[in-house]
Enzyme design. Structure first.
Site, PDB file in Angstrom:
ATOM      1  N   ASP A  24       1.321  -1.116   0.108  1.00 46.16           N
ATOM      2  CA  ASP A  24       0.166   0.514  -0.119  1.00 46.16           C
ATOM      3  C   ASP A  24       0.608   1.733   0.311  1.00 46.16           C
ATOM      4  OD1 ASP A  24      -2.519  -1.478   0.346  1.00 46.16           O
ATOM      5  OD2 ASP A  24      -2.361  -1.634   2.754  1.00 46.16           O
TER       6      ASP A  24
HETATM    7  N1  URA Z   1      -1.290  -5.905   3.862  1.00 42.06           N
HETATM    8  C1  URA Z   1      -1.660  -4.886   3.806  1.00 42.06           C
HETATM    9  O1  URA Z   1      -3.187  -4.561   3.954  1.00 42.06           O
HETATM   10  N2  URA Z   1      -0.808  -3.717   2.915  1.00 42.06           N
HETATM   11  C2  URA Z   1      -0.170  -4.170   2.537  1.00 42.06           C
HETATM   12  O2  URA Z   1       1.008  -2.597   1.888  1.00 42.06           O
HETATM   13  C3  URA Z   1       0.393  -5.414   2.438  1.00 42.06           C
HETATM   14  C4  URA Z   1       0.214  -6.352   3.546  1.00 42.06           C
END
Ligand code: URA
Length: 245
Positions: free
Chosen positions: A102
């Site tokens: 993310d």
């Molecule tokens: N899980 C998440 O919620 N976000 C990420 O960036 C990676 C794994």
């Protein structure tokens, strides 16, 4: 076998969209035969020619990137945000992220131009282990931890068993720090898992993918993944695959 336009784009010759234009315009030949159909599949043994010149086969490159925060795991962004591609302008080959983190998540991300390798690493059956360092809102109860470890339902699908280790509790700020090891990578999985048990994620950082950790890297930097490490990742993914069959 891969789609012709993808192979051309991955060679670094041009973008996938331009490659499609070249194909439709009749400028691309496969083993001497002009191909104008867009989904045509080719293999590594096929000779591709564009405007009469053979397409050079690009060296495969495998990089381990320490993704910083405020960076989108995408090759371009229509809102003008920093993308992972901005960190690889000096790399001759067109490298793509293997999976995604993310915008606000930091940590280990593999970048490569090897589509087959990327597909294997991302395939759900490869069960490649990923370890995240997480800070969550609130103090986690051991019953909640057990529940998450066994698997919970997210949008009707049960998560695979995982391991959680508490590394700290900040009672004043009502925060729990923990490590979680997952063998799958559904979209926003860590955040969804903790949200669903009432402990929203405050900070998320991926410290390990398979045998690769962030040792020696700082946010925004990357290193080449050594050949023996690539072999090890293949072995880990295949081993898990075989065990499941
Ligand atoms: N899980 C998440 O919620 N976000 C990420 O960036 C990676 C794994």
């Amino acid at each position: 076998m891969e789609r012709l336009q993808k192979v051309i784009a991955q060679s670094g010759y041009t973008s996938r969209r331009k490659a499609e234009e070249l194909i439709v315009q009749g400028k691309v030949q496969v083993n001497g035969v002009t191909v104008t159909e867009l989904g045509t599949k080719v293999s590594g043994d096929d000779t591709i020619t564009i405007d009469g010149k053979a397409l050079e086969k690009e060296d495969k490159v495998y990089l381990l990137f320490y993704k910083p925060a405020s960076c989108i795991t995408s090759m371009k962004d229509e809102h003008g945000r920093t993308t992972v591609a901005d960190y690889f302008v000096d790399v001759k080959q067109r490298v793509y992220p293997v999976g995604r983190l993310d915008y606000d998540t930091t940590g280990a991300l593999i970048m490569t131009n090897d589509g087959q390798f990327a597909n294997l690493m991302m395939h759900p059956s490869s069960h490649l282990e990923k370890i995240y360092e997480v800070s969550v809102d609130g103090i986690l109860l051991s019953t909640t931890i057990k529940q998450l470890e066994k698997g919970i339902y997210l949008e009707g699908v049960k998560t695979l068993p995982c391991e959680i280790k508490i590394v700290g509790k900040d009672k004043k700020h009502e925060t729990t720090m923990l490590l979680i090891k997952l063998v799958e990578g559904k979209n926003r999985q860590v955040k969804k898992m903790f949200e669903s048990v009432g402990h929203p994620v405050k900070r998320l950082h991926r410290i390990k993918i398979g045998c690769l950790d962030l040792k020696g890297l700082t946010p925004g930097s990357y290193r080449r993944i050594k050949t023996h490490e690539v072999h090890k990742l293949y072995a880990m993914a295949n081993e898990k695959k075989n065990r499941k069959l």
